[in-house]
Design a protein around this motif. Structure first.
Motif, PDB file in Angstrom:
ATOM      1  N   ASN A  34      -0.312 -22.722  -5.876  1.00 30.41           N
ATOM      2  CA  ASN A  34      -0.378 -21.302  -6.203  1.00 30.41           C
ATOM      3  C   ASN A  34      -0.103 -20.455  -4.967  1.00 30.41           C
ATOM      4  O   ASN A  34      -0.792 -20.593  -3.950  1.00 30.41           O
ATOM      5  N   LEU A  35       0.884 -19.570  -5.052  1.00 29.79           N
ATOM      6  CA  LEU A  35       1.224 -18.679  -3.947  1.00 29.79           C
ATOM      7  C   LEU A  35       0.852 -17.237  -4.254  1.00 29.79           C
ATOM      8  O   LEU A  35       1.037 -16.350  -3.420  1.00 29.79           O
ATOM      9  N   SER A  36       0.340 -16.997  -5.457  1.00 31.56           N
ATOM     10  CA  SER A  36      -0.052 -15.657  -5.873  1.00 31.56           C
ATOM     11  C   SER A  36      -1.348 -15.752  -6.667  1.00 31.56           C
ATOM     12  O   SER A  36      -1.793 -16.844  -7.021  1.00 31.56           O
ATOM     13  N   GLU A  37      -1.943 -14.612  -6.955  1.00 34.69           N
ATOM     14  CA  GLU A  37      -3.147 -14.602  -7.788  1.00 34.69           C
ATOM     15  C   GLU A  37      -2.805 -15.083  -9.199  1.00 34.69           C
ATOM     16  O   GLU A  37      -1.722 -14.836  -9.710  1.00 34.69           O
ATOM     17  N   SER A  38      -3.765 -15.740  -9.821  1.00 30.27           N
ATOM     18  CA  SER A  38      -3.615 -16.145 -11.214  1.00 30.27           C
ATOM     19  C   SER A  38      -4.956 -15.947 -11.896  1.00 30.27           C
ATOM     20  O   SER A  38      -5.668 -16.905 -12.201  1.00 30.27           O
ATOM     21  N   GLY A  39      -5.287 -14.666 -12.099  1.00 27.95           N
ATOM     22  CA  GLY A  39      -6.529 -14.325 -12.761  1.00 27.95           C
ATOM     23  C   GLY A  39      -6.386 -14.348 -14.268  1.00 27.95           C
ATOM     24  O   GLY A  39      -5.330 -14.716 -14.803  1.00 27.95           O
ATOM     25  N   PRO A  40      -7.414 -13.931 -14.986  1.00 29.45           N
ATOM     26  CA  PRO A  40      -7.379 -13.982 -16.459  1.00 29.45           C
ATOM     27  C   PRO A  40      -6.232 -13.201 -17.078  1.00 29.45           C
ATOM     28  O   PRO A  40      -5.712 -13.605 -18.131  1.00 29.45           O
ATOM     29  N   ASN A  41      -5.794 -12.116 -16.437  1.00 30.27           N
ATOM     30  CA  ASN A  41      -4.728 -11.282 -16.996  1.00 30.27           C
ATOM     31  C   ASN A  41      -3.371 -11.520 -16.350  1.00 30.27           C
ATOM     32  O   ASN A  41      -2.396 -10.843 -16.690  1.00 30.27           O
ATOM     33  N   ASP A  42      -3.318 -12.446 -15.406  1.00 25.63           N
ATOM     34  CA  ASP A  42      -2.054 -12.766 -14.731  1.00 25.63           C
ATOM     35  C   ASP A  42      -1.372 -13.941 -15.417  1.00 25.63           C
ATOM     36  O   ASP A  42      -1.994 -14.698 -16.156  1.00 25.63           O
ATOM     37  N   GLY A  43      -0.090 -14.113 -15.147  1.00 26.09           N
ATOM     38  CA  GLY A  43       0.613 -15.271 -15.669  1.00 26.09           C
ATOM     39  C   GLY A  43       0.056 -16.546 -15.071  1.00 26.09           C
ATOM     40  O   GLY A  43      -0.448 -16.559 -13.942  1.00 26.09           O
TER      41      GLY A  43
ATOM     42  N   GLU B 173     -10.752 -27.389 -25.909  1.00 28.53           N
ATOM     43  CA  GLU B 173     -10.597 -25.941 -25.980  1.00 28.53           C
ATOM     44  C   GLU B 173      -9.481 -25.478 -25.054  1.00 28.53           C
ATOM     45  O   GLU B 173      -9.221 -26.083 -24.010  1.00 28.53           O
ATOM     46  N   LEU B 174      -8.819 -24.395 -25.468  1.00 29.97           N
ATOM     47  CA  LEU B 174      -7.756 -23.821 -24.648  1.00 29.97           C
ATOM     48  C   LEU B 174      -8.361 -23.041 -23.487  1.00 29.97           C
ATOM     49  O   LEU B 174      -9.277 -22.243 -23.665  1.00 29.97           O
ATOM     50  N   ILE B 175      -7.825 -23.289 -22.297  1.00 29.94           N
ATOM     51  CA  ILE B 175      -8.309 -22.637 -21.081  1.00 29.94           C
ATOM     52  C   ILE B 175      -7.123 -22.028 -20.336  1.00 29.94           C
ATOM     53  O   ILE B 175      -6.115 -22.707 -20.103  1.00 29.94           O
ATOM     54  N   LYS B 176      -7.228 -20.753 -19.975  1.00 27.09           N
ATOM     55  CA  LYS B 176      -6.275 -20.164 -19.033  1.00 27.09           C
ATOM     56  C   LYS B 176      -6.790 -20.510 -17.636  1.00 27.09           C
ATOM     57  O   LYS B 176      -7.886 -20.119 -17.248  1.00 27.09           O
ATOM     58  N   VAL B 177      -6.016 -21.286 -16.891  1.00 23.79           N
ATOM     59  CA  VAL B 177      -6.443 -21.750 -15.576  1.00 23.79           C
ATOM     60  C   VAL B 177      -6.300 -20.605 -14.574  1.00 23.79           C
ATOM     61  O   VAL B 177      -5.201 -20.067 -14.381  1.00 23.79           O
ATOM     62  N   CYS B 178      -7.383 -20.237 -13.937  1.00 30.38           N
ATOM     63  CA  CYS B 178      -7.380 -19.157 -12.947  1.00 30.38           C
ATOM     64  C   CYS B 178      -7.458 -19.754 -11.549  1.00 30.38           C
ATOM     65  O   CYS B 178      -8.244 -20.676 -11.297  1.00 30.38           O
ATOM     66  N   ALA B 179      -6.642 -19.244 -10.654  1.00 28.77           N
ATOM     67  CA  ALA B 179      -6.586 -19.775  -9.297  1.00 28.77           C
ATOM     68  C   ALA B 179      -6.165 -18.673  -8.338  1.00 28.77           C
ATOM     69  O   ALA B 179      -5.663 -17.631  -8.753  1.00 28.77           O
ATOM     70  N   GLU B 180      -6.371 -18.942  -7.063  1.00 31.04           N
ATOM     71  CA  GLU B 180      -6.032 -17.986  -6.015  1.00 31.04           C
ATOM     72  C   GLU B 180      -4.889 -18.514  -5.161  1.00 31.04           C
ATOM     73  O   GLU B 180      -4.566 -19.712  -5.216  1.00 31.04           O
ATOM     74  N   PRO B 181      -4.269 -17.651  -4.361  1.00 30.52           N
ATOM     75  CA  PRO B 181      -3.227 -18.129  -3.444  1.00 30.52           C
ATOM     76  C   PRO B 181      -3.774 -19.222  -2.533  1.00 30.52           C
ATOM     77  O   PRO B 181      -4.856 -19.092  -1.960  1.00 30.52           O
ATOM     78  N   GLY B 182      -3.051 -20.324  -2.442  1.00 33.76           N
ATOM     79  CA  GLY B 182      -3.478 -21.453  -1.624  1.00 33.76           C
ATOM     80  C   GLY B 182      -4.203 -22.532  -2.385  1.00 33.76           C
ATOM     81  O   GLY B 182      -4.496 -23.598  -1.837  1.00 33.76           O
TER      82      GLY B 182
END
Length: 345
Positions: free
Chosen positions: A171-180, A232-241
């Protein structure tokens, strides 16, 4: 009846059963992230890269996108338009233009923090890496809706049994609940064999081309089958790095975000170098020499996505934006050449 075309590698494999232990039979307790991985089919490993380094890699990805000179400027939001970036798959996966072999992509692949979890999982640091692509997706909130719906799938053919491939997103960008970002059916990979035993593949399988033999799409009723068994379906949230790992038997797809962030990631998958046949090694060396982008698989199913094409007056012609080599080539260190399969360990 099951598909009739079964590769010898599917039927016999090249490694022992213990190396491909079915997660249904997972008895080992590791006391670390591997327990989560085997239980859930995916895991987020925090901070494999410092955030500032991840941000620098994102900047290099955006510089690459600007290099096509067709209007995109990261600093001018009015230029964030679909027509100002080259063609991609599903709105941001760049399968052409030698994208897989740009220096910054190889720099990410060679990062010790990225490699170490794969080495820990497979029990060896002698690995080969996929010539997988990058994803730089402009936000729908600015460019408009992409013509792509959820496409739940796995990246392992039903005939392949056991743990054979673990995919990765750096991950090189934010990936929060509302992000891709990545969507997974949590807990689905341990049920992979059971699902196909109970729901054997029948009828035509137009997606089962040579390139996509390790691909299987699912229907809504299939999602219900997994949900009925506690998934269950999960949107995976992650941070840069952060590094996201998931079993190729895990149902997943990419979700477009609702925010105004540019999703920026590098796909990187590693498997033991000993799993690659001499025939595949020769093919991988040739693909490396020609800067080709391939599938998620590092050691087999090594098919190129070919060159970018466009349609003019009803005829397909080469995309004038296509490139035969990266604009910034990586230094071919011993480490890189071994990961590429161009040099033996």
């Amino acid at each position: 009846m099951a598909p009739s075309r079964i590769d010898a590698e599917f039927a016999t494999g090249t490694t022992s059963k213990s190396q491909f232990q079915n997660t249904n039979d997972q008895k080992i307790h590791y006391g670390d992230w591997r327990d989560d991985f085997f239980r859930d089919g995916y895991v987020i490993i925090k901070g494999v890269l410092p955030k500032d380094r991840a941000r620098q890699y994102q900047s290099e990805a955006l510089t690459w996108l600007e290099s096509f000179g067709i209007g995109f400027d990261r600093n001018d939001i009015t230029t964030w338009k679909k027509e100002n970036v080259p063609q991609s798959f599903k709105g941001g996966m760049y399968l052409h233009f030698s994208a897989a072999h740009e220096k910054y992509v190889w720099d990410v692949r060679c990062e010790p923090g990225v490699i170490e979890p794969f080495a820990k999982l497979w029990g060896t640091d002698e690995l080969v890496v996929s010539f997988d692509t990058v994803n730089v997706t402009l936000p729908q909130s600015i460019v408009g809706t992409y013509d792509s719906k959820p496409w739940p799938h796995v990246d392992q053919a039903p005939e392949r049994r056991g743990l054979r491939c673990v995919q990765g997103i750096v991950n090189l960008s934010e990936s929060g609940p509302n992000d891709g970002g990545l969507v997974v059916m949590k807990g689905s990979s341990p049920l992979f064999e059971q699902f196909f035993d109970e729901n054997p593949v029948t009828g035509p399988t137009p997606w089962r081309t040579a390139k996509h033999k390790d691909f299987h799409p699912f229907h809504d009723k299939d999602l219900d089958w997994y949900r009925a068994r506690g998934c269950e379906l999960i949107k995976v949230c992650a941070e840069p790095g952060d590094l996201i790992l998931w079993d190729s038997r895990q149902m997943h797809w990419a979700q477009f975000g609702e925010s105004d962030l540019i999703r920026t990631i590098v796909y990187a998958t590693y498997t033991p170098a000993t799993w690659m046949s001499e025939e595949d090694r020769a093919l991988k060396k040739d693909l490396f020499k020609n800067y080709e982008t391939t599938t998620h698989w590092p050691h087999t199913n090594l098919f190129t996505h070919g060159k970018a094409m466009i349609t003019v007056d009803g005829k397909e012609i080469p995309d004038p934006l296509e490139r035969g080599e990266p604009i910034t080539k990586p230094e071919r260190s011993e480490k890189l050449l071994k990961l590429a399969g161009a040099m033996k360990y």
